[in-house]
Design a protein around this motif. Structure first.
Motif, PDB file in Angstrom:
ATOM      1  N   UNK A  56      -3.636 -16.451   8.585  1.00  0.00           N
ATOM      2  CA  UNK A  56      -4.506 -16.154   9.732  1.00  0.00           C
ATOM      3  C   UNK A  56      -3.807 -15.240  10.732  1.00  0.00           C
ATOM      4  N   UNK A  57      -2.558 -15.537  11.042  1.00  0.00           N
ATOM      5  CA  UNK A  57      -1.823 -14.772  12.053  1.00  0.00           C
ATOM      6  C   UNK A  57      -1.569 -13.334  11.603  1.00  0.00           C
ATOM      7  N   UNK A  58      -1.120 -13.154  10.367  1.00  0.00           N
ATOM      8  CA  UNK A  58      -0.770 -11.807   9.906  1.00  0.00           C
ATOM      9  C   UNK A  58      -2.012 -10.950   9.709  1.00  0.00           C
ATOM     10  N   UNK A  59      -3.093 -11.538   9.173  1.00  0.00           N
ATOM     11  CA  UNK A  59      -4.321 -10.744   8.989  1.00  0.00           C
ATOM     12  C   UNK A  59      -4.900 -10.336  10.337  1.00  0.00           C
ATOM     13  N   UNK A  60      -4.844 -11.222  11.326  1.00  0.00           N
ATOM     14  CA  UNK A  60      -5.302 -10.857  12.681  1.00  0.00           C
ATOM     15  C   UNK A  60      -4.393  -9.802  13.302  1.00  0.00           C
ATOM     16  N   UNK A  61      -3.087  -9.918  13.042  1.00  0.00           N
ATOM     17  CA  UNK A  61      -2.141  -8.936  13.576  1.00  0.00           C
ATOM     18  C   UNK A  61      -2.408  -7.543  13.037  1.00  0.00           C
ATOM     19  N   UNK A  62      -2.678  -7.445  11.732  1.00  0.00           N
ATOM     20  CA  UNK A  62      -2.995  -6.142  11.133  1.00  0.00           C
ATOM     21  C   UNK A  62      -4.306  -5.608  11.692  1.00  0.00           C
ATOM     22  N   UNK A  63      -5.260  -6.503  11.916  1.00  0.00           N
ATOM     23  CA  UNK A  63      -6.557  -6.111  12.448  1.00  0.00           C
ATOM     24  C   UNK A  63      -6.435  -5.536  13.860  1.00  0.00           C
ATOM     25  N   UNK A  83      -4.879   6.681   1.227  1.00  0.00           N
ATOM     26  CA  UNK A  83      -5.796   6.516   2.364  1.00  0.00           C
ATOM     27  C   UNK A  83      -5.229   7.169   3.616  1.00  0.00           C
ATOM     28  N   UNK A  84      -3.914   7.051   3.797  1.00  0.00           N
ATOM     29  CA  UNK A  84      -3.229   7.621   4.963  1.00  0.00           C
ATOM     30  C   UNK A  84      -3.442   9.136   5.040  1.00  0.00           C
ATOM     31  N   UNK A  85      -3.590   9.780   3.881  1.00  0.00           N
ATOM     32  CA  UNK A  85      -3.860  11.222   3.820  1.00  0.00           C
ATOM     33  C   UNK A  85      -5.088  11.574   4.657  1.00  0.00           C
ATOM     34  N   UNK A  86      -6.100  10.728   4.600  1.00  0.00           N
ATOM     35  CA  UNK A  86      -7.355  10.982   5.319  1.00  0.00           C
ATOM     36  C   UNK A  86      -7.408  10.283   6.679  1.00  0.00           C
ATOM     37  N   UNK A  87      -6.438   9.398   6.945  1.00  0.00           N
ATOM     38  CA  UNK A  87      -6.473   8.589   8.154  1.00  0.00           C
ATOM     39  C   UNK A  87      -5.540   9.084   9.249  1.00  0.00           C
ATOM     40  N   UNK A  88      -4.673  10.067   8.913  1.00  0.00           N
ATOM     41  CA  UNK A  88      -3.786  10.599   9.941  1.00  0.00           C
ATOM     42  C   UNK A  88      -4.592  11.381  10.985  1.00  0.00           C
ATOM     43  N   UNK A  89      -4.007  11.544  12.155  1.00  0.00           N
ATOM     44  CA  UNK A  89      -4.717  12.193  13.266  1.00  0.00           C
ATOM     45  C   UNK A  89      -5.020  13.663  12.947  1.00  0.00           C
ATOM     46  N   UNK A  90      -6.252  14.120  13.206  1.00  0.00           N
ATOM     47  CA  UNK A  90      -7.441  13.346  13.573  1.00  0.00           C
ATOM     48  C   UNK A  90      -8.068  12.717  12.331  1.00  0.00           C
ATOM     49  N   UNK A  91      -8.334  11.443  12.377  1.00  0.00           N
ATOM     50  CA  UNK A  91      -8.767  10.684  11.208  1.00  0.00           C
ATOM     51  C   UNK A  91     -10.123  11.163  10.695  1.00  0.00           C
ATOM     52  N   UNK A  92     -10.206  11.298   9.360  1.00  0.00           N
ATOM     53  CA  UNK A  92     -11.482  11.592   8.711  1.00  0.00           C
ATOM     54  C   UNK A  92     -12.216  10.309   8.350  1.00  0.00           C
ATOM     55  N   UNK A  93     -11.485   9.189   8.376  1.00  0.00           N
ATOM     56  CA  UNK A  93     -12.077   7.891   8.055  1.00  0.00           C
ATOM     57  C   UNK A  93     -11.228   6.802   8.697  1.00  0.00           C
ATOM     58  N   UNK A  94     -11.868   5.707   9.075  1.00  0.00           N
ATOM     59  CA  UNK A  94     -11.166   4.519   9.562  1.00  0.00           C
ATOM     60  C   UNK A  94     -11.226   3.439   8.489  1.00  0.00           C
ATOM     61  N   UNK A  95     -10.192   2.616   8.419  1.00  0.00           N
ATOM     62  CA  UNK A  95     -10.207   1.563   7.400  1.00  0.00           C
ATOM     63  C   UNK A  95     -11.156   0.432   7.744  1.00  0.00           C
ATOM     64  N   UNK A  96     -11.434   0.234   9.030  1.00  0.00           N
ATOM     65  CA  UNK A  96     -12.320  -0.850   9.433  1.00  0.00           C
ATOM     66  C   UNK A  96     -11.708  -2.205   9.126  1.00  0.00           C
ATOM     67  N   UNK A  97     -12.472  -3.253   9.402  1.00  0.00           N
ATOM     68  CA  UNK A  97     -12.000  -4.598   9.080  1.00  0.00           C
ATOM     69  C   UNK A  97     -11.881  -4.787   7.575  1.00  0.00           C
ATOM     70  N   UNK A  98     -12.648  -4.012   6.804  1.00  0.00           N
ATOM     71  CA  UNK A  98     -12.559  -4.071   5.346  1.00  0.00           C
ATOM     72  C   UNK A  98     -11.128  -3.839   4.887  1.00  0.00           C
ATOM     73  N   UNK A  99     -10.438  -2.922   5.543  1.00  0.00           N
ATOM     74  CA  UNK A  99      -9.065  -2.612   5.175  1.00  0.00           C
ATOM     75  C   UNK A  99      -8.031  -3.407   5.934  1.00  0.00           C
ATOM     76  N   UNK A 100      -8.206  -3.531   7.252  1.00  0.00           N
ATOM     77  CA  UNK A 100      -7.148  -4.147   8.064  1.00  0.00           C
ATOM     78  C   UNK A 100      -7.004  -5.642   7.797  1.00  0.00           C
ATOM     79  N   UNK A 101      -8.111  -6.374   7.728  1.00  0.00           N
ATOM     80  CA  UNK A 101      -8.026  -7.798   7.417  1.00  0.00           C
ATOM     81  C   UNK A 101      -7.462  -8.013   6.023  1.00  0.00           C
ATOM     82  N   UNK A 102      -7.873  -7.155   5.089  1.00  0.00           N
ATOM     83  CA  UNK A 102      -7.379  -7.270   3.713  1.00  0.00           C
ATOM     84  C   UNK A 102      -5.879  -7.014   3.640  1.00  0.00           C
ATOM     85  N   UNK A 103      -5.421  -5.933   4.281  1.00  0.00           N
ATOM     86  CA  UNK A 103      -3.990  -5.606   4.251  1.00  0.00           C
ATOM     87  C   UNK A 103      -3.149  -6.731   4.857  1.00  0.00           C
ATOM     88  N   UNK A 104      -3.576  -7.225   6.015  1.00  0.00           N
ATOM     89  CA  UNK A 104      -2.833  -8.309   6.653  1.00  0.00           C
ATOM     90  C   UNK A 104      -2.794  -9.557   5.790  1.00  0.00           C
TER      91      UNK A 104
END
Length: 413
Positions: A228-235, A296-317
Motif C-alpha cells: 500500500x505504501x509503495x504503490x501510493x508513493x509511486x502514485x 515509455x520514458x521516450x514519450x514521457x520526457x518533457x514535454x510529455x506526449x503521454x502520461x502514465x496515469x494511475x494505470x502505470x503509477x499504481x502498477x509500478x509501485x
C-alpha cells in the motif's frame, strides 16, 4: 514459453543451432529487455494515438504552475504501454510456471486494473474524483494478502542460508556452504553484521516452533502495509513529466541485480547472502519491465506526449513493493525508494502542519504559512522556479545514489 519449447525439442532429440542459448537466464534476460524496449518504442506511438482518438486527455487543475495549462489534453493511461511491453516478453522468455513469475504477473494485472478503473472513471465517465480512495486501498490490501499468503504458504518459496562458519570450497560445489532449504519468514537487514531478520522473532513470548507457525500474523500485515505504501508513493511521485518513470527505472535496475545474485548460488556464496531457489527467472521479468519503462520514458520526457496515469503509477509501485518482498529486501525500501518516501512524507507533513497551525493560529495564518509552497515536494520546487526537467534529472541522480547505497550493503556489514 520459448524455454519450454527448447526443453521439449531437446527431450525429443531435436537440436537446433543457437536454441541452446535459451537455457541461460542472462541470454533470455537480454532478449526480454530488447523485446520490451522495441515494443514500447514501436507500438507506444500507436497506443498514444489511440488514447488521443478516444479523448483520453488529461484534465489539468489550475494549480498556478508554469506550463501547466499546456498539458491540457495530453493522453493519459500510458501505463498500458508499460504493461503490454512487459507482459509479452515475460510470456516469451520466462518459465511461466515459476511461482515468482506468476506472482509478479498477478501484481501487474491487479494493480494495473485498479489504476485503469480509476483513469477510466475520470476520463470516460467524467468523474473528476475517479475511483474512491477506499476502493484503491481495498485493492492494495487485496494484493498484499495474495502476496503475503503466497509467500508464507507456497512450498516453492524457500531460502537457503549460508553457514556462519562456512569454508571456501570448490565453486562447483558451493552448496556445501549452505544450510538445507528452509520455509521461513526471513528478510535482509541492511548495514547489520548478522543481517538476517526473522519475523517470527517479533513473537518473542512464544517458543521457536510456535513462533514460526504463527509468524504469518505479523508477516502478512507488514506485506500489506508495504504494498500500500509503495504503490501510493509511486502514485504521488507521478506529478511531472518523466519523474515516476525515471526514478522507477533506477529502482528496478537495482532490484534486477539483487534478483540475479540472489538466484545464483555461486554469487550468493561469494557475497555471503541468502540463496533464493527459483529466483533467477525473476531477473528476466525485472529487466523486461525496465525496457518497457525506458520505452515509455521516450514519450514521457518533457514535454510529455503521454502520461502514465494511475494505470502505470499504481502498477509500478505495487510491482516494486512485491519485488522487494520476494527478494527479502523489503527493509531496504526506505533507502531504495527514497524518492517515493520523501514525496509521501512531504504530503503528510504539509497536511499535518497546516492542521496544527489552523487549530493554533487560525485559518488565515495556516494558509499564509504553509510548510512547503505546494506538495508533493516536486511541486514545491516548481513553485520555487525550478524547471520540470531540472527537478526530474536531479531526483533521478539522487535515486541513483540511493540505489548504489543499497548495492554496497551487500558488502558493508
Amino acid at each position: 514459453m520459448l524455454y519450454y519449447l527448447y526443453e521439449y525439442l531437446t527431450n525429443h532429440g531435436i537440436h537446433i543451432p543457437g536454441l541452446g542459448m535459451l537455457k541461460y537466464i542472462s541470454f533470455r534476460a537480454g532478449m526480454a529487455v530488447l523485446f520490451s524496449l522495441t515494443i514500447a518504442l514501436v507500438y507506444g506511438k500507436r497506443i498514444i494515438n489511440f488514447l488521443r482518438k478516444k479523448q483520453m486527455g488529461e484534465l489539468v487543475r489550475d494549480l498556478g504552475l508554469d506550463g501547466q495549462k499546456q498539458k491540457e489534453g495530453t493522453p493519459t493511461m500510458g501505463g498500458l504501454i508499460i504493461i503490454i511491453a512487459t507482459i509479452i516478453p515475460v510470456l516469451l522468455f520466462t518459465r511461466i510456471m515459476n511461482v515468482y513469475i506468476i506472482l509478479l504477473l498477478v501484481s501487474v494485472l491487479w494493480m494495473g486494473a485498479i489504476g485503469f478503473l480509476d483513469d477510466y472513471l475520470k476520463k470516460i465517465k467524467k468523474n473528476k474524483d475517479g475511483l474512491s480512495g477506499k476502493f484503491k486501498v481495498v485493492g492494495q490490501v487485496g494484493l498484499g494478502l495474495i502476496v503475503g499468503i503466497t509467500m508464507y504458504f507456497h512450498p516453492d518459496i524457500t531460502v537457503k542460508r549460508k553457514y556462519s562458519d562456512a569454508k571456501v570450497v570448490n565453486r562447483n560445489n558451493v552448496e556445501q556452504n549452505f544450510m538445507p532449504t528452509e520455509k521461513i519468514t526471513v528478510s535482509t537487514v541492511p548495514f547489520a553484521k548478522n543481517n538476517e531478520f526473522d519475523y517470527s522473532g517479533i513473537l518473542f513470548w512464544m517458543n521457536d516452533k510456535d513462533a514460526h507457525e504463527w509468524a504469518w500474523i505479523v508477516f502478512i500485515p507488514i506485506v500489506i502495509f508495504i504494498v500500500t505504501a509503495v504503490s501510493n508513493g509511486a502514485n504521488i511521485t507521478d506529478g511531472i513529466d518523466g519523474l515516476a518513470a525515471g526514478t522507477s527505472t533506477v529502482i528496478l535496475l537495482a532490484l534486477a541485480f539483487f534478483a540475479y545474485v540472489s538466484g545464483n548460488i555461486i554469487f550468493a556464496d561469494y557475497l555471503n547472502i541468502m540463496f533464493l531457489p527459483n529466483m533467477g527467472e525473476t531477473t528476466i521479468f525485472v529487466v523486461a519491465m525496465v525496457g518497457a519503462v525506458i520505452g515509455f520514458f521516450w514519450y514521457n520526457t518533457y514535454p510529455a506526449q503521454v502520461f502514465m496515469g494511475d494505470t502505470g503509477s499504481l502498477m509500478l509501485g505495487g510491482v516494486i513493493a512485491v519485488l522487494a518482498i520476494i527478494l527479502r529486501k523489503e527493509l531496504m525500501i526506505p533507502i531504495l525508494c527514497g524518492i517515493f518516501l520523501i514525496e509521501n512524507i512531504s504530503v503528510m507533513l504539509q497536511v499535518g502542519v497546516f492542521k496544527f497551525r489552523k487549530r493554533k493560529y487560525g485559518l488565515e495564518y495556516a494558509q499564509n504559512n504553509r510548510l512547503f509552497k505546494m506538495s508533493p515536494l516536486h511541486h514545491h520546487y516548481q513553485k520555487s522556479g525550478f524547471h520540470e526537467s531540472k527537478i526530474v534529472n536531479r531526483m533521478i541522480i539522487i535515486g541513483v545514489m540511493l540505489a548504489i547505497i543499497c548495492l554496497i550493503t551487500l558488502k558493508m556489514r
